[in-house]
Design a protein around this motif. Structure first.
Motif, PDB file in Angstrom:
ATOM      1  N   GLU A 157       0.830  -1.209   0.000  1.00  0.00           N
ATOM      2  CA  GLU A 157       0.000   0.000   0.000  1.00  0.00           C
ATOM      3  C   GLU A 157       0.861   1.255   0.000  1.00  0.00           C
ATOM      4  O   GLU A 157       0.465   2.283  -0.547  1.00  0.00           O
ATOM      5  N   LYS A 158       2.044   1.170   0.585  1.00  0.00           N
ATOM      6  CA  LYS A 158       2.964   2.308   0.620  1.00  0.00           C
ATOM      7  C   LYS A 158       3.686   2.476  -0.720  1.00  0.00           C
ATOM      8  O   LYS A 158       4.389   3.446  -0.926  1.00  0.00           O
ATOM      9  N   ARG A 159       3.520   1.468  -1.586  1.00  0.00           N
ATOM     10  CA  ARG A 159       4.183   1.454  -2.889  1.00  0.00           C
ATOM     11  C   ARG A 159       3.133   1.236  -3.974  1.00  0.00           C
ATOM     12  O   ARG A 159       3.183   0.256  -4.699  1.00  0.00           O
ATOM     13  N   GLU A 160       2.193   2.144  -4.066  1.00  0.00           N
ATOM     14  CA  GLU A 160       1.074   1.995  -5.001  1.00  0.00           C
ATOM     15  C   GLU A 160       1.516   1.814  -6.444  1.00  0.00           C
ATOM     16  O   GLU A 160       0.815   1.223  -7.252  1.00  0.00           O
ATOM     17  N   GLU A 161       2.683   2.326  -6.783  1.00  0.00           N
ATOM     18  CA  GLU A 161       3.164   2.276  -8.160  1.00  0.00           C
ATOM     19  C   GLU A 161       3.773   0.925  -8.540  1.00  0.00           C
ATOM     20  O   GLU A 161       4.145   0.715  -9.688  1.00  0.00           O
ATOM     21  N   THR A 162       3.887   0.002  -7.616  1.00  0.00           N
ATOM     22  CA  THR A 162       4.504  -1.301  -7.893  1.00  0.00           C
ATOM     23  C   THR A 162       3.875  -1.943  -9.124  1.00  0.00           C
ATOM     24  O   THR A 162       2.664  -2.102  -9.206  1.00  0.00           O
ATOM     25  N   ASP A 163       4.721  -2.306 -10.093  1.00  0.00           N
ATOM     26  CA  ASP A 163       4.210  -2.945 -11.303  1.00  0.00           C
ATOM     27  C   ASP A 163       4.832  -4.321 -11.563  1.00  0.00           C
ATOM     28  O   ASP A 163       4.480  -4.987 -12.534  1.00  0.00           O
ATOM     29  N   LEU A 164       5.746  -4.751 -10.695  1.00  0.00           N
ATOM     30  CA  LEU A 164       6.370  -6.073 -10.824  1.00  0.00           C
ATOM     31  C   LEU A 164       6.859  -6.502  -9.446  1.00  0.00           C
ATOM     32  O   LEU A 164       7.449  -5.701  -8.723  1.00  0.00           O
ATOM     33  N   ILE A 165       6.606  -7.750  -9.117  1.00  0.00           N
ATOM     34  CA  ILE A 165       7.084  -8.329  -7.858  1.00  0.00           C
ATOM     35  C   ILE A 165       8.166  -9.342  -8.160  1.00  0.00           C
ATOM     36  O   ILE A 165       8.001 -10.178  -9.052  1.00  0.00           O
ATOM     37  N   LEU A 166       9.266  -9.270  -7.416  1.00  0.00           N
ATOM     38  CA  LEU A 166      10.306 -10.283  -7.486  1.00  0.00           C
ATOM     39  C   LEU A 166      10.266 -11.045  -6.170  1.00  0.00           C
ATOM     40  O   LEU A 166      10.569 -10.491  -5.112  1.00  0.00           O
ATOM     41  N   ALA A 167       9.861 -12.312  -6.228  1.00  0.00           N
ATOM     42  CA  ALA A 167       9.813 -13.161  -5.035  1.00  0.00           C
ATOM     43  C   ALA A 167      11.195 -13.764  -4.843  1.00  0.00           C
ATOM     44  O   ALA A 167      11.611 -14.636  -5.599  1.00  0.00           O
ATOM     45  N   VAL A 168      11.929 -13.265  -3.851  1.00  0.00           N
ATOM     46  CA  VAL A 168      13.285 -13.745  -3.573  1.00  0.00           C
ATOM     47  C   VAL A 168      13.210 -14.554  -2.290  1.00  0.00           C
ATOM     48  O   VAL A 168      13.177 -14.007  -1.188  1.00  0.00           O
ATOM     49  N   GLY A 169      13.129 -15.852  -2.448  1.00  0.00           N
ATOM     50  CA  GLY A 169      12.972 -16.739  -1.302  1.00  0.00           C
ATOM     51  C   GLY A 169      12.597 -18.124  -1.746  1.00  0.00           C
ATOM     52  O   GLY A 169      12.914 -18.536  -2.859  1.00  0.00           O
ATOM     53  N   SER A 170      11.875 -18.802  -0.885  1.00  0.00           N
ATOM     54  CA  SER A 170      11.453 -20.152  -1.222  1.00  0.00           C
ATOM     55  C   SER A 170       9.950 -20.273  -1.023  1.00  0.00           C
ATOM     56  O   SER A 170       9.210 -19.360  -1.378  1.00  0.00           O
ATOM     57  N   GLY A 171       9.481 -21.341  -0.423  1.00  0.00           N
ATOM     58  CA  GLY A 171       8.057 -21.657  -0.365  1.00  0.00           C
ATOM     59  C   GLY A 171       7.170 -20.571   0.188  1.00  0.00           C
ATOM     60  O   GLY A 171       6.224 -20.119  -0.474  1.00  0.00           O
ATOM     61  N   THR A 172       7.431 -20.116   1.401  1.00  0.00           N
ATOM     62  CA  THR A 172       6.569 -19.114   2.039  1.00  0.00           C
ATOM     63  C   THR A 172       6.577 -17.801   1.260  1.00  0.00           C
ATOM     64  O   THR A 172       5.515 -17.241   0.968  1.00  0.00           O
ATOM     65  N   ILE A 173       7.751 -17.318   0.916  1.00  0.00           N
ATOM     66  CA  ILE A 173       7.856 -16.055   0.167  1.00  0.00           C
ATOM     67  C   ILE A 173       7.147 -16.181  -1.177  1.00  0.00           C
ATOM     68  O   ILE A 173       6.434 -15.275  -1.609  1.00  0.00           O
ATOM     69  N   HIS A 174       7.320 -17.320  -1.845  1.00  0.00           N
ATOM     70  CA  HIS A 174       6.670 -17.501  -3.139  1.00  0.00           C
ATOM     71  C   HIS A 174       5.155 -17.596  -3.003  1.00  0.00           C
ATOM     72  O   HIS A 174       4.421 -17.014  -3.804  1.00  0.00           O
ATOM     73  N   ASP A 175       4.662 -18.325  -2.012  1.00  0.00           N
ATOM     74  CA  ASP A 175       3.208 -18.417  -1.843  1.00  0.00           C
ATOM     75  C   ASP A 175       2.606 -17.057  -1.518  1.00  0.00           C
ATOM     76  O   ASP A 175       1.558 -16.694  -2.063  1.00  0.00           O
ATOM     77  N   LEU A 176       3.252 -16.301  -0.644  1.00  0.00           N
ATOM     78  CA  LEU A 176       2.762 -14.956  -0.332  1.00  0.00           C
ATOM     79  C   LEU A 176       2.796 -14.060  -1.578  1.00  0.00           C
ATOM     80  O   LEU A 176       1.823 -13.362  -1.883  1.00  0.00           O
ATOM     81  N   SER A 177       3.906 -14.102  -2.302  1.00  0.00           N
ATOM     82  CA  SER A 177       4.070 -13.257  -3.490  1.00  0.00           C
ATOM     83  C   SER A 177       3.082 -13.633  -4.580  1.00  0.00           C
ATOM     84  O   SER A 177       2.455 -12.762  -5.187  1.00  0.00           O
ATOM     85  N   ARG A 178       2.922 -14.928  -4.846  1.00  0.00           N
ATOM     86  CA  ARG A 178       2.028 -15.358  -5.931  1.00  0.00           C
ATOM     87  C   ARG A 178       0.570 -15.052  -5.589  1.00  0.00           C
ATOM     88  O   ARG A 178      -0.199 -14.694  -6.457  1.00  0.00           O
ATOM     89  N   TYR A 179       0.210 -15.164  -4.314  1.00  0.00           N
ATOM     90  CA  TYR A 179      -1.161 -14.843  -3.919  1.00  0.00           C
ATOM     91  C   TYR A 179      -1.424 -13.342  -4.055  1.00  0.00           C
ATOM     92  O   TYR A 179      -2.424 -12.918  -4.638  1.00  0.00           O
ATOM     93  N   VAL A 180      -0.523 -12.524  -3.535  1.00  0.00           N
ATOM     94  CA  VAL A 180      -0.675 -11.069  -3.608  1.00  0.00           C
ATOM     95  C   VAL A 180      -0.619 -10.610  -5.069  1.00  0.00           C
ATOM     96  O   VAL A 180      -1.395  -9.737  -5.480  1.00  0.00           O
ATOM     97  N   ALA A 181       0.258 -11.191  -5.876  1.00  0.00           N
ATOM     98  CA  ALA A 181       0.336 -10.847  -7.299  1.00  0.00           C
ATOM     99  C   ALA A 181      -1.001 -11.115  -7.988  1.00  0.00           C
ATOM    100  O   ALA A 181      -1.487 -10.309  -8.787  1.00  0.00           O
ATOM    101  N   TYR A 182      -1.599 -12.228  -7.666  1.00  0.00           N
ATOM    102  CA  TYR A 182      -2.903 -12.597  -8.229  1.00  0.00           C
ATOM    103  C   TYR A 182      -3.983 -11.608  -7.785  1.00  0.00           C
ATOM    104  O   TYR A 182      -4.755 -11.101  -8.609  1.00  0.00           O
ATOM    105  N   GLU A 183      -4.016 -11.325  -6.500  1.00  0.00           N
ATOM    106  CA  GLU A 183      -5.039 -10.424  -5.952  1.00  0.00           C
ATOM    107  C   GLU A 183      -4.904  -9.002  -6.492  1.00  0.00           C
ATOM    108  O   GLU A 183      -5.900  -8.329  -6.741  1.00  0.00           O
ATOM    109  N   LYS A 184      -3.676  -8.535  -6.655  1.00  0.00           N
ATOM    110  CA  LYS A 184      -3.432  -7.151  -7.092  1.00  0.00           C
ATOM    111  C   LYS A 184      -3.291  -7.025  -8.623  1.00  0.00           C
ATOM    112  O   LYS A 184      -3.186  -5.916  -9.133  1.00  0.00           O
TER     113      LYS A 184
END
Length: 191
Positions: free
Chosen positions: A98-125
């Motif tokens: 929310e503090k970065r409204e201009e975000t247009d690409l997410i880089l998930a740097v991590g493994s399972g948890t980071i990827h699941d959080l990133s892929r879910y948020v990417a889908y929702e947003k």
């Protein structure tokens, strides 16, 4: 090494045709160099506000190899303590985004948890995301679902597949052995 993703669309021994949404998979010790090049002048150059999502451990594992990438991206660094792919983890990421409204690409740097959080948020947003594994601890880096705990219940939730995977062997080969064993177990369990 570039993986030929087209071969994944051919009929499988299981009798089904599997579809893969990732455009390309780069695997090797220079994968993060390819990511940097793509962000500067390649397919990802059209994204002007990329944000790295990681935790303190995965940042520590990757930042040295990805220092030039870190300089051109925003970051959301989560505490790894009690971090899970759950409502709370999603809320942490959403609040930071929310503090970065201009975000247009997410880089998930991590493994399972980071990827699941990133892929879910990417889908929702509706924001595309790129996978940068820091450990070979799971088998779902190109998955279209997120394994989440939602309101205390384990669920498989629709999510976004990455548009690219940049798997740098110099990063994930240094992961703790227990994480690599977890990934091997994940594969064997599904077999």
């Amino acid at each position: 090494m570039e993986i030929d993703v087209k071969k994944f669309s051919k009929p499988c021994s299981c009798g089904k045709i599997h579809h893969i949404q990732v455009k390309d998979i780069i695997l090797g010790k220079e994968a993060t160099d390819s990511l940097l090049e793509s962000l500067k002048t390649g397919d990802l150059a059209g994204y002007h506000h990329p944000v790295i999502i990681c935790d303190e451990n995965t940042k520590s594992a990757a930042v040295k190899k990805m220092d030039e990438i870190w300089k051109i991206c925003g970051e959301i660094v989560l505490s790894p303590y009690h971090l899970h792919a759950d409502n709370r983890g999603v809320d942490l990421v959403l609040q930071a985004l929310e503090k970065r409204e201009e975000t247009d690409l997410i880089l998930a740097v991590g493994s399972g948890t980071i990827h699941d959080l990133s892929r879910y948020v990417a889908y929702e947003k509706g924001i595309p995301f790129v996978s940068v594994p820091t450990a070979a601890s799971v088998d779902g880096f190109v998955s279209t679902v997120a394994a989440m705990t939602w309101n205390g219940m384990k669920k498989t939730i629709p999510a976004a597949a990455p548009i690219y995977v940049f798997a740098d062997t110099e990063i994930f080969s240094r992961a703790p052995y227990r994480l690599t064993a977890s990934g091997a177990s994940d594969l064997l369990g599904k077999y």
